[in-house]
Design a protein around this motif. Structure first.
Motif, PDB file in Angstrom:
ATOM      1  N   SER A   1     -11.712 -16.182   3.393  1.00  0.00           N
ATOM      2  CA  SER A   1     -10.934 -17.008   4.313  1.00  0.00           C
ATOM      3  C   SER A   1      -9.811 -16.160   4.901  1.00  0.00           C
ATOM      4  N   VAL A   2      -9.095 -16.729   5.870  1.00  0.00           N
ATOM      5  CA  VAL A   2      -7.937 -16.065   6.466  1.00  0.00           C
ATOM      6  C   VAL A   2      -6.708 -16.909   6.166  1.00  0.00           C
ATOM      7  N   ARG A   3      -5.661 -16.248   5.686  1.00  0.00           N
ATOM      8  CA  ARG A   3      -4.413 -16.937   5.357  1.00  0.00           C
ATOM      9  C   ARG A   3      -3.286 -16.386   6.218  1.00  0.00           C
ATOM     10  N   THR A   4      -2.383 -17.259   6.612  1.00  0.00           N
ATOM     11  CA  THR A   4      -1.185 -16.878   7.357  1.00  0.00           C
ATOM     12  C   THR A   4       0.036 -17.233   6.528  1.00  0.00           C
ATOM     13  N   ASP A   5       0.840 -16.231   6.187  1.00  0.00           N
ATOM     14  CA  ASP A   5       2.059 -16.435   5.406  1.00  0.00           C
ATOM     15  C   ASP A   5       3.278 -16.020   6.218  1.00  0.00           C
ATOM     16  N   ASP A   6       4.354 -16.797   6.115  1.00  0.00           N
ATOM     17  CA  ASP A   6       5.658 -16.384   6.632  1.00  0.00           C
ATOM     18  C   ASP A   6       6.425 -15.781   5.466  1.00  0.00           C
ATOM     19  N   VAL A   7       6.715 -14.471   5.562  1.00  0.00           N
ATOM     20  CA  VAL A   7       7.256 -13.709   4.437  1.00  0.00           C
ATOM     21  C   VAL A   7       8.682 -13.264   4.748  1.00  0.00           C
TER      22      VAL A   7
ATOM     23  N   SER B   1      15.105 -11.356   7.484  1.00  0.00           N
ATOM     24  CA  SER B   1      14.282 -11.923   8.547  1.00  0.00           C
ATOM     25  C   SER B   1      12.952 -12.403   7.975  1.00  0.00           C
ATOM     26  N   THR B   2      12.211 -13.156   8.772  1.00  0.00           N
ATOM     27  CA  THR B   2      10.902 -13.663   8.353  1.00  0.00           C
ATOM     28  C   THR B   2       9.834 -13.093   9.279  1.00  0.00           C
ATOM     29  N   ALA B   3       8.766 -12.587   8.695  1.00  0.00           N
ATOM     30  CA  ALA B   3       7.654 -12.029   9.472  1.00  0.00           C
ATOM     31  C   ALA B   3       6.374 -12.762   9.106  1.00  0.00           C
ATOM     32  N   ARG B   4       5.513 -12.949  10.085  1.00  0.00           N
ATOM     33  CA  ARG B   4       4.229 -13.628   9.861  1.00  0.00           C
ATOM     34  C   ARG B   4       3.154 -12.589   9.568  1.00  0.00           C
ATOM     35  N   ARG B   5       2.412 -12.816   8.492  1.00  0.00           N
ATOM     36  CA  ARG B   5       1.359 -11.899   8.091  1.00  0.00           C
ATOM     37  C   ARG B   5       0.035 -12.649   7.950  1.00  0.00           C
ATOM     38  N   ASP B   6      -0.983 -12.198   8.675  1.00  0.00           N
ATOM     39  CA  ASP B   6      -2.337 -12.743   8.580  1.00  0.00           C
ATOM     40  C   ASP B   6      -3.183 -11.790   7.744  1.00  0.00           C
ATOM     41  N   TYR B   7      -3.955 -12.328   6.808  1.00  0.00           N
ATOM     42  CA  TYR B   7      -4.799 -11.449   5.992  1.00  0.00           C
ATOM     43  C   TYR B   7      -6.012 -12.214   5.470  1.00  0.00           C
ATOM     44  N   GLN B   8      -7.048 -11.450   5.156  1.00  0.00           N
ATOM     45  CA  GLN B   8      -8.272 -12.017   4.611  1.00  0.00           C
ATOM     46  C   GLN B   8      -8.112 -12.217   3.105  1.00  0.00           C
ATOM     47  N   VAL B   9      -8.488 -13.388   2.636  1.00  0.00           N
ATOM     48  CA  VAL B   9      -8.492 -13.685   1.203  1.00  0.00           C
ATOM     49  C   VAL B   9      -9.900 -13.442   0.684  1.00  0.00           C
ATOM     50  N   HIS B  10     -10.017 -12.583  -0.324  1.00  0.00           N
ATOM     51  CA  HIS B  10     -11.320 -12.082  -0.768  1.00  0.00           C
ATOM     52  C   HIS B  10     -11.466 -12.282  -2.272  1.00  0.00           C
ATOM     53  N   PRO B  11     -12.654 -12.642  -2.765  1.00  0.00           N
ATOM     54  CA  PRO B  11     -12.808 -12.888  -4.205  1.00  0.00           C
ATOM     55  C   PRO B  11     -12.780 -11.626  -5.062  1.00  0.00           C
ATOM     56  N   GLY B  12     -12.946 -10.455  -4.434  1.00  0.00           N
ATOM     57  CA  GLY B  12     -13.031  -9.214  -5.192  1.00  0.00           C
ATOM     58  C   GLY B  12     -14.460  -8.732  -5.285  1.00  0.00           C
ATOM     59  N   SER B  13     -14.627  -7.467  -5.618  1.00  0.00           N
ATOM     60  CA  SER B  13     -15.951  -6.852  -5.642  1.00  0.00           C
ATOM     61  C   SER B  13     -16.065  -5.860  -6.789  1.00  0.00           C
ATOM     62  N   VAL B  14     -17.299  -5.499  -7.066  1.00  0.00           N
ATOM     63  CA  VAL B  14     -17.583  -4.412  -7.994  1.00  0.00           C
ATOM     64  C   VAL B  14     -18.539  -3.445  -7.303  1.00  0.00           C
ATOM     65  N   ALA B  15     -18.505  -2.176  -7.720  1.00  0.00           N
ATOM     66  CA  ALA B  15     -19.423  -1.176  -7.211  1.00  0.00           C
ATOM     67  C   ALA B  15     -19.833  -0.278  -8.370  1.00  0.00           C
ATOM     68  N   VAL B  16     -20.991   0.353  -8.230  1.00  0.00           N
ATOM     69  CA  VAL B  16     -21.552   1.152  -9.329  1.00  0.00           C
ATOM     70  C   VAL B  16     -21.946   2.525  -8.824  1.00  0.00           C
TER      71      VAL B  16
ATOM     72  N   THR C   1      -9.114  -2.163  -1.070  1.00  0.00           N
ATOM     73  CA  THR C   1      -9.805  -1.505   0.034  1.00  0.00           C
ATOM     74  C   THR C   1      -8.957  -1.411   1.305  1.00  0.00           C
ATOM     75  N   THR C   2      -8.322  -2.511   1.708  1.00  0.00           N
ATOM     76  CA  THR C   2      -7.520  -2.530   2.937  1.00  0.00           C
ATOM     77  C   THR C   2      -6.290  -3.399   2.710  1.00  0.00           C
ATOM     78  N   PRO C   3      -5.322  -2.926   1.931  1.00  0.00           N
ATOM     79  CA  PRO C   3      -4.217  -3.795   1.514  1.00  0.00           C
ATOM     80  C   PRO C   3      -3.293  -4.238   2.637  1.00  0.00           C
ATOM     81  N   GLY C   4      -3.403  -3.633   3.818  1.00  0.00           N
ATOM     82  CA  GLY C   4      -2.590  -4.094   4.936  1.00  0.00           C
ATOM     83  C   GLY C   4      -3.132  -5.348   5.593  1.00  0.00           C
ATOM     84  N   GLY C   5      -4.399  -5.692   5.325  1.00  0.00           N
ATOM     85  CA  GLY C   5      -4.969  -6.852   5.996  1.00  0.00           C
ATOM     86  C   GLY C   5      -5.922  -7.669   5.165  1.00  0.00           C
ATOM     87  N   CYS C   6      -6.102  -7.310   3.878  1.00  0.00           N
ATOM     88  CA  CYS C   6      -7.053  -8.013   3.023  1.00  0.00           C
ATOM     89  C   CYS C   6      -6.633  -7.809   1.577  1.00  0.00           C
ATOM     90  N   ASP C   7      -6.822  -8.843   0.736  1.00  0.00           N
ATOM     91  CA  ASP C   7      -6.446  -8.702  -0.669  1.00  0.00           C
ATOM     92  C   ASP C   7      -7.624  -8.296  -1.553  1.00  0.00           C
TER      93      ASP C   7
END
Length: 208
Positions: free
Chosen positions: A25-31, A37-52, A117-123
């Motif tokens: 999903s996409v979340r918008t937070d006022d941080v 000051s307050t800044a608006r941040r949009d980011y993707q909410v992700h369940p997490g992954s594994v790789a092998v 993976t992309t902490p500036g726009g996804c968790d």
């Protein structure tokens, strides 16, 4: 000062979820910023992954080639998948992905590295495992669908993968991080120094 990432959470004064998809999903937070000051941040909410990163007895890495529509490329990757069940043990998820994508099992598992993976726009948080002692899995192959029906499998020497990464020919995040981490471990403290497969993962806490 220790060079180590530390948890911290700034004040959020408002939050909204303008989009909810099948897995993310996409979340918008006022941080609230340090200057007040307050800044608006949009980011993707992700369940997490594994790789092998599956390494065979001949020093070859099991890789697969798959179409990735957002980047309009077929990418060489290592087996990977989502943490579909909240609180799922990441080792179990990694073992499942190795079976489903490559019909392979392993008898030695360790944590290679953990990344955002992309902490500036996804968790999204990814745990990359090293799997050794490879063998073909028992039973029938997993029935694949969609992009995976066109997937190619190969075993490639580690040196060739390193060359491809540094030449800008291989771009998948988990493959790049996994391959270079493996080389660093081999040339440094050794693979036996890697964390156990059940090492704690604060980014995605899990059960047994």
């Amino acid at each position: 000062m220790a060079i180590e990432d530390t948890p911290e959470e700034w004040t959020v004064t408002a939050t909204a979820t303008p989009f909810t998809g099948n897995k993310t999903s996409v979340r918008t937070d006022d941080v609230v910023m340090p200057d007040g000051s307050t800044a608006r941040r949009d980011y993707q909410v992700h369940p997490g992954s594994v790789a092998v990163l599956a390494l065979d007895d001949d020093g070859r890495v099991l890789v697969l080639r798959q179409y990735r529509h957002p980047v309009r490329h077929k990418l060489w990757e290592i087996p990977a998948g989502l943490l579909d069940v909240p609180g799922e043990n990441p080792l179990h998820a990694a073992q499942r992905e190795l079976y489903e994508e490559a019909h392979v099992k392993a008898d030695d598992w360790r944590v290679l590295t953990d990344v955002y993976t992309t902490p500036g726009g996804c968790d999204e948080a990814v745990r990359i495992f090293l799997a050794r002692g490879l063998a073909e899995a028992e039973g029938e192959r997993f029935a694949v669908s969609e992009e995976e029906t066109d997937m190619e499998l190969a075993r490639v020497g580690l040196d060739e993968l390193v060359r491809g990464v540094l030449a800008g020919e291989l771009h998948n995040n988990c493959l790049v991080v996994g391959v270079l981490s493996l080389v660093a471990a081999q040339q440094g403290p050794g693979l036996e120094s890697l964390r156990p497969a059940d090492a704690p993962w604060p980014a995605r806490p899990f059960g047994a």
